[in-house]
Design a protein around this motif. Structure first.
Motif, mmCIF file in Angstrom:
data_model
loop_
_atom_site.group_PDB
_atom_site.id
_atom_site.type_symbol
_atom_site.label_atom_id
_atom_site.label_comp_id
_atom_site.label_asym_id
_atom_site.label_seq_id
_atom_site.Cartn_x
_atom_site.Cartn_y
_atom_site.Cartn_z
ATOM 1 N N TYR A 165 0.798 -1.222 0.000
ATOM 2 C CA TYR A 165 0.000 0.000 0.000
ATOM 3 C C TYR A 165 0.837 1.282 0.000
ATOM 4 C CZ TYR A 165 -3.686 -3.266 1.237
ATOM 5 O OH TYR A 165 -4.566 -4.323 1.233
ATOM 6 N N LEU A 166 2.158 1.156 -0.148
ATOM 7 C CA LEU A 166 3.004 2.344 -0.013
ATOM 8 C C LEU A 166 2.652 3.425 -1.035
ATOM 9 C CD1 LEU A 166 6.540 0.905 0.799
ATOM 10 C CD2 LEU A 166 4.747 1.671 2.369
ATOM 11 N N CYS A 167 2.370 3.016 -2.246
ATOM 12 C CA CYS A 167 2.066 4.003 -3.286
ATOM 13 C C CYS A 167 0.644 4.550 -3.177
ATOM 14 C CB CYS A 167 2.321 3.417 -4.682
ATOM 15 S SG CYS A 167 4.084 3.303 -5.078
ATOM 16 N N ASP A 168 -0.123 4.068 -2.199
ATOM 17 C CA ASP A 168 -1.429 4.661 -1.933
ATOM 18 C C ASP A 168 -1.288 6.017 -1.253
ATOM 19 O OD1 ASP A 168 -2.429 2.334 -2.958
ATOM 20 O OD2 ASP A 168 -3.719 1.865 -1.252
ATOM 21 N N PHE A 169 -0.138 6.243 -0.598
ATOM 22 C CA PHE A 169 0.036 7.527 0.071
ATOM 23 C C PHE A 169 1.400 8.173 -0.187
ATOM 24 C CE2 PHE A 169 1.905 4.555 2.976
ATOM 25 C CZ PHE A 169 2.817 5.239 3.768
ATOM 26 N N LEU A 170 2.185 7.567 -1.053
ATOM 27 C CA LEU A 170 3.483 8.116 -1.423
ATOM 28 C C LEU A 170 3.575 8.295 -2.938
ATOM 29 C CD1 LEU A 170 5.827 5.913 0.806
ATOM 30 C CD2 LEU A 170 5.427 8.362 1.100
ATOM 31 N N SER A 171 4.314 9.322 -3.366
ATOM 32 C CA SER A 171 4.556 9.549 -4.793
ATOM 33 C C SER A 171 5.888 10.275 -4.940
ATOM 34 C CB SER A 171 3.431 10.402 -5.398
ATOM 35 O OG SER A 171 3.524 11.748 -4.941
ATOM 36 N N ASN A 172 6.233 10.640 -6.192
ATOM 37 C CA ASN A 172 7.491 11.366 -6.398
ATOM 38 C C ASN A 172 7.432 12.780 -5.823
ATOM 39 O OD1 ASN A 172 5.830 12.606 -8.265
ATOM 40 N ND2 ASN A 172 7.043 12.020 -10.062
ATOM 41 N N LYS A 173 6.272 13.190 -5.316
ATOM 42 C CA LYS A 173 6.186 14.457 -4.595
ATOM 43 C C LYS A 173 6.796 14.340 -3.202
ATOM 44 C CE LYS A 173 1.979 16.054 -6.925
ATOM 45 N NZ LYS A 173 0.550 16.456 -6.744
ATOM 46 N N ASN A 174 7.048 13.105 -2.770
ATOM 47 C CA ASN A 174 7.614 12.858 -1.441
ATOM 48 C C ASN A 174 9.059 12.390 -1.466
ATOM 49 O OD1 ASN A 174 4.498 11.366 -1.190
ATOM 50 N ND2 ASN A 174 4.954 13.270 -0.097
ATOM 51 N N GLY A 175 9.567 12.050 -2.633
ATOM 52 C CA GLY A 175 10.929 11.541 -2.727
ATOM 53 C C GLY A 175 11.122 10.778 -4.018
ATOM 54 N N GLU A 176 11.564 9.537 -3.921
ATOM 55 C CA GLU A 176 11.845 8.754 -5.118
ATOM 56 C C GLU A 176 11.393 7.308 -4.956
ATOM 57 O OE1 GLU A 176 12.780 9.648 -7.967
ATOM 58 O OE2 GLU A 176 13.649 11.638 -7.703
ATOM 59 N N LEU A 177 10.771 6.792 -6.012
ATOM 60 C CA LEU A 177 10.414 5.383 -6.085
ATOM 61 C C LEU A 177 11.650 4.586 -6.468
ATOM 62 C CD1 LEU A 177 8.141 3.182 -6.136
ATOM 63 C CD2 LEU A 177 7.913 3.694 -8.581
ATOM 64 N N ILE A 178 11.936 3.544 -5.705
ATOM 65 C CA ILE A 178 13.081 2.671 -6.000
ATOM 66 C C ILE A 178 12.574 1.260 -6.259
ATOM 67 C CG2 ILE A 178 14.839 4.003 -4.789
ATOM 68 C CD1 ILE A 178 14.383 2.238 -2.345
ATOM 69 N N ASN A 179 13.355 0.494 -6.993
ATOM 70 C CA ASN A 179 12.957 -0.875 -7.315
ATOM 71 C C ASN A 179 13.215 -1.806 -6.139
ATOM 72 O OD1 ASN A 179 12.378 0.011 -9.940
ATOM 73 N ND2 ASN A 179 14.461 -0.428 -10.631
#
Length: 237
Positions: A165-179
């Motif tokens: 569920y992390l991407c339910d409340f996080l996006s690149n507006k908060n930092g960076e998506l990593i693999n």
């Protein structure tokens, strides 16, 4: 039903008549705007990136990916340090095994520091001293970790995986998506931060502002009281 995030309603498809109320977690750090402004100004002028891994010390939380990612970034010319804070969990044999693995992984790395479990003022201090919260998790039941909200409250950039569920409340507006399980992804994003500090300073400030209105104890209690009132109006207990 009370759930942490909207997406969690999908777990209850067999109960179509349920009403859902979202009640997010909250943090307990107490960092004021002046302290945050000093931190961001220091980040913009510094040549170092201070990373923090703050979680239970188990493999699926990504602690070894964090260590390898920071190591790769340094090999690529980024001056980055890593503090690791948290507790070992599991059976005695599991704890001993993980402790030995961590010791072996960092024993020759003078840029990685294991702090053990931290609480209260010590926890707040390490968050405010850090620039990036590394959260490369693939822990199966991950939902809305309070650690991330604490990272927000301290104006940290959040490096997060697209897991549960992390991407339910996080996006690149908060930092960076990593693999997931990809230290090279962590290294690349750290390199990006080193080249564009002004941009990431804006994100740090935005994270602090966001959590100050959305994830405080007072906001939690206000929403909780609203849910209780709704239950009462419907004759529920």
């Amino acid at each position: 039903a009370i759930i942490l995030l909207d997406g969690m309603s999908n777990q209850f498809v067999d109960f179509p008549n349920l009403d859902f109320h979202v009640l997010a977690n909250f943090h307990s750090l107490n960092i004021d705007k002046n302290e945050l402004d000093k931190k961001i100004k220091k980040f913009e002028c510094s040549s170092v990136i201070k990373c923090l891994f703050f979680s239970n010390i188990i493999q699926s939380k990504g602690v070894f990916d964090a260590i390898k990612g920071v190591t790769l970034a340094r090999q690529n010319g980024v001056d980055v340090r890593l503090d690791i804070a948290g507790s070992f969990i599991g059976s005695t044999s599991e704890v001993n095994h993980m402790s030995l693995m961590l010791d072996d992984a960092i024993k020759e790395l003078d840029y990685v520091n294991f702090l053990g479990p931290l609480y209260d003022n010590e926890k707040q201090d390490i968050f405010i001293e850090s620039d990036v919260l590394l959260f490369p998790t693939y822990y199966p039941p991950e939902a809305q970790p309070i650690t991330i909200l604490e990272g927000f409250a301290a104006g940290n950039l959040i490096f997060f995986t697209d897991h549960n569920y992390l991407c339910d409340f996080l996006s690149n507006k908060n930092g960076e998506l990593i693999n997931i399980q990809d230290p090279y992804s962590i290294s690349k994003k750290l390199h990006d931060v080193s080249l564009n500090r002004a941009h990431y300073a804006e994100i740090m400030n935005s994270n602090f502002s966001h959590v100050s209105t959305q994830y405080t104890k007072s906001a939690y209690l206000r929403r909780f009281n609203g849910i209780l009132k709704d239950f009462s109006n419907k004759g529920l207990s």
